[in-house]
Design an enzyme around this catalytic site. Sequence first.
Site, PDB file in Angstrom:
ATOM      1  N   ARG A  35     -11.111  -6.472  20.128  1.00 43.02           N
ATOM      2  CA  ARG A  35      -9.752  -6.277  20.631  1.00 43.02           C
ATOM      3  C   ARG A  35      -9.754  -6.002  22.132  1.00 43.02           C
ATOM      4  NH1 ARG A  35      -6.750  -2.639  15.997  1.00 43.02           N
ATOM      5  NH2 ARG A  35      -7.810  -3.585  14.231  1.00 43.02           N
ATOM      6  N   TYR A  76       1.571  -8.046  16.837  1.00 41.33           N
ATOM      7  CA  TYR A  76       2.168  -7.351  15.682  1.00 41.33           C
ATOM      8  C   TYR A  76       2.867  -6.074  16.152  1.00 41.33           C
ATOM      9  CZ  TYR A  76       2.228  -3.350  12.649  1.00 41.33           C
ATOM     10  OH  TYR A  76       2.617  -2.185  12.047  1.00 41.33           O
ATOM     11  N   HIS A  77       2.146  -5.231  16.925  1.00 43.65           N
ATOM     12  CA  HIS A  77       2.762  -3.975  17.365  1.00 43.65           C
ATOM     13  C   HIS A  77       4.037  -4.250  18.177  1.00 43.65           C
ATOM     14  CE1 HIS A  77      -1.246  -2.195  16.342  1.00 43.65           C
ATOM     15  NE2 HIS A  77      -0.512  -1.147  16.042  1.00 43.65           N
ATOM     16  N   ASN A  98       8.748 -13.404  11.029  1.00 50.11           N
ATOM     17  CA  ASN A  98       8.845 -12.675   9.755  1.00 50.11           C
ATOM     18  C   ASN A  98       9.351 -11.249   9.985  1.00 50.11           C
ATOM     19  OD1 ASN A  98       8.020 -12.508   6.776  1.00 50.11           O
ATOM     20  ND2 ASN A  98       6.928 -10.759   7.662  1.00 50.11           N
ATOM     21  N   GLN A 156       4.579   5.731  12.734  1.00 54.84           N
ATOM     22  CA  GLN A 156       3.521   6.214  11.847  1.00 54.84           C
ATOM     23  C   GLN A 156       2.148   5.892  12.420  1.00 54.84           C
ATOM     24  OE1 GLN A 156       3.411   6.235   7.150  1.00 54.84           O
ATOM     25  NE2 GLN A 156       2.712   4.268   7.882  1.00 54.84           N
ATOM     26  N   SER A 160      -0.884  -5.328  20.608  1.00 55.63           N
ATOM     27  CA  SER A 160      -1.009  -6.567  19.829  1.00 55.63           C
ATOM     28  C   SER A 160       0.374  -7.169  19.639  1.00 55.63           C
ATOM     29  CB  SER A 160      -1.627  -6.297  18.448  1.00 55.63           C
ATOM     30  OG  SER A 160      -0.650  -5.761  17.559  1.00 55.63           O
ATOM     31  N   GLU A 172      -8.443  -3.293  24.238  1.00 55.32           N
ATOM     32  CA  GLU A 172      -7.860  -1.951  24.192  1.00 55.32           C
ATOM     33  C   GLU A 172      -8.743  -1.023  25.009  1.00 55.32           C
ATOM     34  OE1 GLU A 172      -7.856  -0.691  20.061  1.00 55.32           O
ATOM     35  OE2 GLU A 172      -9.991  -1.072  19.835  1.00 55.32           O
ATOM     36  N   THR A 232       5.587   2.241  14.322  1.00 53.57           N
ATOM     37  CA  THR A 232       4.162   2.554  14.461  1.00 53.57           C
ATOM     38  C   THR A 232       3.917   3.345  15.744  1.00 53.57           C
ATOM     39  OG1 THR A 232       1.990   1.582  14.878  1.00 53.57           O
ATOM     40  CG2 THR A 232       3.858   0.197  15.375  1.00 53.57           C
ATOM     41  N   TYR A 267       0.836  -1.224   0.000  1.00 52.90           N
ATOM     42  CA  TYR A 267       0.000   0.000   0.000  1.00 52.90           C
ATOM     43  C   TYR A 267       0.864   1.265   0.000  1.00 52.90           C
ATOM     44  CZ  TYR A 267      -3.488   3.295   2.009  1.00 52.90           C
ATOM     45  OH  TYR A 267      -4.312   4.361   2.269  1.00 52.90           O
ATOM     46  N   ASN A 301     -10.213   3.429   5.819  1.00 50.46           N
ATOM     47  CA  ASN A 301     -10.334   2.706   4.548  1.00 50.46           C
ATOM     48  C   ASN A 301     -11.504   1.735   4.594  1.00 50.46           C
ATOM     49  OD1 ASN A 301      -8.122   4.122   3.741  1.00 50.46           O
ATOM     50  ND2 ASN A 301      -6.710   2.391   3.668  1.00 50.46           N
ATOM     51  N   LYS A 324       7.266  -4.387  16.257  1.00 48.94           N
ATOM     52  CA  LYS A 324       7.869  -3.087  15.944  1.00 48.94           C
ATOM     53  C   LYS A 324       8.707  -2.587  17.127  1.00 48.94           C
ATOM     54  CE  LYS A 324       5.764  -2.294  11.891  1.00 48.94           C
ATOM     55  NZ  LYS A 324       6.376  -1.809  10.655  1.00 48.94           N
ATOM     56  N   ARG A 365       1.871  -9.868   0.668  1.00 50.87           N
ATOM     57  CA  ARG A 365       0.649  -9.137   1.028  1.00 50.87           C
ATOM     58  C   ARG A 365      -0.549  -9.646   0.224  1.00 50.87           C
ATOM     59  NH1 ARG A 365      -0.496  -4.205   3.510  1.00 50.87           N
ATOM     60  NH2 ARG A 365      -2.674  -3.684   3.244  1.00 50.87           N
ATOM     61  N   ASP A 418      10.479  -7.185  -2.998  1.00 49.81           N
ATOM     62  CA  ASP A 418       9.209  -7.660  -2.460  1.00 49.81           C
ATOM     63  C   ASP A 418       9.135  -9.184  -2.586  1.00 49.81           C
ATOM     64  OD1 ASP A 418       6.542  -5.688  -1.876  1.00 49.81           O
ATOM     65  OD2 ASP A 418       6.264  -7.867  -1.800  1.00 49.81           O
TER      66      ASP A 418
HETATM   67  N1  USQ Z   1     -11.475   0.039  14.509  1.00 45.23           N
HETATM   68  C1  USQ Z   1     -12.852   0.133  14.563  1.00 45.23           C
HETATM   69  N2  USQ Z   1     -13.564  -0.395  13.530  1.00 45.23           N
HETATM   70  C2  USQ Z   1     -12.989  -1.007  12.449  1.00 45.23           C
HETATM   71  C3  USQ Z   1     -11.578  -1.095  12.407  1.00 45.23           C
HETATM   72  C4  USQ Z   1     -10.843  -0.559  13.456  1.00 45.23           C
HETATM   73  O1  USQ Z   1     -13.419   0.678  15.514  1.00 45.23           O
HETATM   74  O2  USQ Z   1     -13.712  -1.485  11.550  1.00 45.23           O
HETATM   75  C5  USQ Z   1     -10.662   0.620  15.599  1.00 45.23           C
HETATM   76  C6  USQ Z   1      -9.707  -0.366  16.291  1.00 45.23           C
HETATM   77  O3  USQ Z   1     -10.330  -1.049  17.331  1.00 45.23           O
HETATM   78  C7  USQ Z   1      -8.596   0.567  16.753  1.00 45.23           C
HETATM   79  C8  USQ Z   1      -8.589   1.679  15.716  1.00 45.23           C
HETATM   80  O4  USQ Z   1      -9.822   1.597  15.012  1.00 45.23           O
HETATM   81  O5  USQ Z   1      -8.918   1.141  17.986  1.00 45.23           O
HETATM   82  C9  USQ Z   1      -7.464   1.578  14.713  1.00 45.23           C
HETATM   83  O6  USQ Z   1      -7.515   0.289  14.131  1.00 45.23           O
HETATM   84  P1  USQ Z   1      -6.906   0.012  12.675  1.00 45.23           P
HETATM   85  O7  USQ Z   1      -7.237  -1.393  12.293  1.00 45.23           O
HETATM   86  O8  USQ Z   1      -7.266   1.098  11.746  1.00 45.23           O
HETATM   87  O9  USQ Z   1      -5.342   0.211  12.935  1.00 45.23           O
HETATM   88  P2  USQ Z   1      -4.310  -0.598  13.820  1.00 45.23           P
HETATM   89  O10 USQ Z   1      -4.733  -1.979  14.157  1.00 45.23           O
HETATM   90  O11 USQ Z   1      -3.953   0.294  14.957  1.00 45.23           O
HETATM   91  O12 USQ Z   1      -3.087  -0.760  12.817  1.00 45.23           O
HETATM   92  C10 USQ Z   1      -2.877   0.117  11.711  1.00 45.23           C
HETATM   93  C11 USQ Z   1      -1.967  -0.581  10.712  1.00 45.23           C
HETATM   94  C12 USQ Z   1      -0.642  -0.848  11.380  1.00 45.23           C
HETATM   95  C13 USQ Z   1      -0.059   0.424  11.927  1.00 45.23           C
HETATM   96  C14 USQ Z   1      -1.053   1.122  12.851  1.00 45.23           C
HETATM   97  C15 USQ Z   1      -0.620   2.501  13.272  1.00 45.23           C
HETATM   98  O13 USQ Z   1      -2.568  -1.787  10.285  1.00 45.23           O
HETATM   99  O14 USQ Z   1       0.241  -1.443  10.439  1.00 45.23           O
HETATM  100  O15 USQ Z   1       1.088   0.105  12.651  1.00 45.23           O
HETATM  101  O16 USQ Z   1      -2.303   1.321  12.141  1.00 45.23           O
HETATM  102  S1  USQ Z   1      -1.167   2.879  14.902  1.00 45.23           S
HETATM  103  O17 USQ Z   1      -2.609   2.653  14.988  1.00 45.23           O
HETATM  104  O18 USQ Z   1      -0.831   4.247  15.151  1.00 45.23           O
HETATM  105  O19 USQ Z   1      -0.508   1.956  15.781  1.00 45.23           O
END
Ligand code: USQ
Length: 398
Positions: free
Chosen positions: A327, A181-182, A118, A208, A179, A329, A144, A11, A241, A185, A35, A31
């Site tokens: 989740r 995943y996080h 990975n 980010q 998570s 959180e 992140t 992306y 998105n 990082k 993905r 790559d």
């Molecule tokens: N959320 C909703 N509804 C949805 C999807 C997500 O309420 O349909 C909530 C989640 O519970 C969370 C928030 O929106 O509280 C953000 O979730 P997300 O899926 O948009 O993003 P996240 O899991 O935090 O991960 C994404 C990327 C990741 C990057 C991160 C940046 O997938 O690669 O590291 O954003 S950050 O959020 O700042 O950690």
Amino acid sequence: MRIFIAGIDGYLGWALAQHLAARGHTLAGLDAMLRRDWVAEMGSESAIPIALLPDRAAAFQARFGASLTLYRGNLLDYDFIRLALAEFKPDAIVHLAEMPSAPYSMIDAAHAAFTQHNNVGGSLNLLWAMKEAAPSAHLVKLGTMGEYGTPNLDIPEGFFEVEYRGRRDILPFPRQPNSLYHLTKVHDSHNTTFACRVWGLRATDVMQGVVFGTRTDTLAADDPCSATRLDFDQCFGTAINRFCCQAVIGHPLTVYGSGGMTRGFLPLRDSVQCLALACENPPAPGEYRVFNQFEQTYNIKQLAEMVKAAGEALGLAVEVQHIENPRAEVGEHYYNPDRQKLLDLGYVPTIDLTGEVRQMLADLLPHADRIRAHRASLIPDIRWDGSKRPSQPLGGGA
Ligand code: USQ
């Protein structure tokens, strides 16, 4: 500059390649094409049609009149990455080649182990290969904002001054991610710090926020060779998105829990702008620096309302639905991170977020049937308590 993008098919990677080429840089991309497999494993595909990487590269060369060197392979293959760096001789390496989904890492033990192996193993190989083959290159490592979690304190850019038992020091700010995943990082940040301190490498760790959008100034969303992917499934689709994809097919916007979770967000065009700024302004040899990268903080409820309003302006009927949060959180919390260093380098944040969301909806509307065909993948059934078991085998494993 000679810039090497690990994860060029993703992306951010494909959008960044075009942005950097337009700024006159010479590029190579690596790559392993994972993905596309991971999203297929989730029973989905990119909402926006994208061409295969060789076709993208051919169109790129015709458009920019510059070669794009491609390396197809995996960061877990140490000799492959070392030889690629030795051959291309990059000034900067942008590392985007990781498994980026929190829910994917929480499916079960196999997905958690895959994610950690990975991401942490691949990043460690890259650091070691830099030491061997490109020791003066600058690593721009995608971290992140999620590394910090949601502490009840302001969040600095990586480091803060602490006083303890009468003594003071500048120390890394605590990392409390939500998570597995996080957490990868966080492990990467420690390894990168070590590589700078002990081997004298130079690196920028980019914390980010959540990226959204279909456009940059150099990206045409209606040309499959230029467009970047846009995912909406429960793992690889991020909040805004997903909401936009839901809005164009009349699916309720899935706000988890109260929607009070606050995060930093930024449009795709800001993400590539900031990554280019980081490349073009390298730190000194041996320096490890941290940038927090986001446009503004928002809570999820506000963002859903923004998508609803933009959708209604286009004549769509949009409903916001609060559903059980899969989740673990905190729903309502303090959140006040700094983001000064990129502004000091010249980052100009996009002001018109609503316009960005409206553009996204317009780009997605012609592809509503593709989203509708995979609507089952919108439903979040991966729970942090482990109650979801994968219905399909791991795809694209290393
Ligand atoms: N959320 C909703 N509804 C949805 C999807 C997500 O309420 O349909 C909530 C989640 O519970 C969370 C928030 O929106 O509280 C953000 O979730 P997300 O899926 O948009 O993003 P996240 O899991 O935090 O991960 C994404 C990327 C990741 C990057 C991160 C940046 O997938 O690669 O590291 O954003 S950050 O959020 O700042 O950690």
